[in-house]
Design an enzyme around this catalytic site. Structure first.
Site, PDB file in Angstrom:
ATOM      1  N   ARG A  32     -22.603  63.535 -29.260  1.00  0.00           N
ATOM      2  CA  ARG A  32     -23.869  63.250 -28.583  1.00  0.00           C
ATOM      3  C   ARG A  32     -25.088  63.783 -29.328  1.00  0.00           C
ATOM      4  NH1 ARG A  32     -23.036  63.751 -22.001  1.00  0.00           N
ATOM      5  NH2 ARG A  32     -21.286  62.281 -21.843  1.00  0.00           N
ATOM      6  N   ASP A 141     -34.450  64.147 -11.197  1.00  0.00           N
ATOM      7  CA  ASP A 141     -33.433  64.297 -12.234  1.00  0.00           C
ATOM      8  C   ASP A 141     -34.026  65.138 -13.353  1.00  0.00           C
ATOM      9  OD1 ASP A 141     -30.610  62.784 -12.876  1.00  0.00           O
ATOM     10  OD2 ASP A 141     -31.659  63.375 -14.708  1.00  0.00           O
TER      11      ASP A 141
END
Length: 290
Positions: A32, A141
């Protein structure tokens, strides 16, 4: 990436996002963060970690955290929490708040918006029975990227196929090129904000219903306890908290207790929820089945 470098990243992510990485997740870090290296012109993960240690690039720090957070979601995910909202939580809230006609819902860790929009659709279906009500859905978020996607309300064909009833796709979405956009009337029902659950969220105010699903599983026990205690402080005295199927408050806080009838539903420990008793008397059914 050396062991010391991996340990630094684990500490960095734990401090910034609460994410508790185990040793076997090392491959995930490498896969990632390698694109982040390319994006910022860094030759290796070692250079990226060096840049993080210097601490002068807020954009790099943000992108590293966002790259490591999981944003798996879909419409009406796991179904039961939404059936529970439609058949029990909403009718109960309408009865309790009848005098002030106000309902506040918080979707913590809302990702790309499918959860709050699922609730918005259920509320839209129930709207004829809620004249004059002020309903607020706050969705938060840690990732600014997913918040922007949620605000746009644009989803791929694959995303709208996951959990969304076809009749509601036709009713609430418009095709835009190869994507589907949810109706502006529903987008306007949700107030999206960037928020790190490790930070104070008292400014959000009190909520009747809180959805905080499938995020605590990434935290260690002390972080879970801290977040749950602060969620309890934001929950109305007769409010309801919904966690993911693999999450619990047991052994983590004494401020919340499992509901005796509904798995995944938690209320303040003292009143141990008479929630659901009156819903059997006055059910609120919507036109479409989820």
């Amino acid at each position: 990436m050396t062991e010391l470098e991996f340990e630094y990243l684990r500490s960095f992510l734990k401090q910034r996002s609460g994410l508790a990485l185990t040793a076997e997740k090392r491959y995930l870090v490498e896969s990632r963060l390698t694109p982040i290296c390319r994006r910022f012109g860094l030759g290796s993960l070692a250079e990226l970690i060096g840049a993080l240690k210097v601490g002068r690039d807020g954009a790099l720090e943000r992108d590293v955290v966002e790259a490591m957070t999981t944003n798996e979601t879909f419409f009406f995910r796991d179904r039961i929490p939404f059936d529970l909202f439609r058949d029990t939580l909403l009718p109960e809230a309408l009865m309790r708040n009848a005098s002030r006609r106000r309902l506040r819902i918080w979707c913590a860790a809302s990702s790309t918006g499918q959860e709050p929009y699922s609730l918005a659709m259920l509320l839209q279906e129930a709207a004829p029975r809620m004249p004059g009500w002020q309903v607020e859905i706050v969705a938060t978020d840690i990732s600014t990227e997913v918040i922007e996607k949620a605000k746009a309300g644009l989803y791929s064909h694959f995303e709208v196929q996951r959990g969304l009833p076809v009749q509601w796709l036709i009713k609430y979405f418009t095709q835009v090129g190869e994507q589907w956009q949810i109706a502006q009337s529903l987008r306007s029902m949700v107030d999206y904000r960037q928020l790190n659950l490790l930070h104070s969220f008292t400014a959000l105010g009190q909520f009747d219903i809180i959805y905080c699903r499938n995020v605590l599983i990434y935290f260690d026990a002390p972080t879970k306890s801290d977040v749950l205690a602060r969620l309890a402080a934001q929950l109305a005295p007769d409010g309801a908290l919904l966690l993911g199927a693999a999450e619990t408050v047991i052994g983590l806080t004494d401020r919340l207790a499992p509901h005796p009838k509904h798995r995944g539903l938690y209320t303040h420990a003292a009143p141990a929820a008479r929630l659901g008793e009156t819903a059997a008397v006055l059910p609120l059914r919507v036109a479409a089945s989820v």
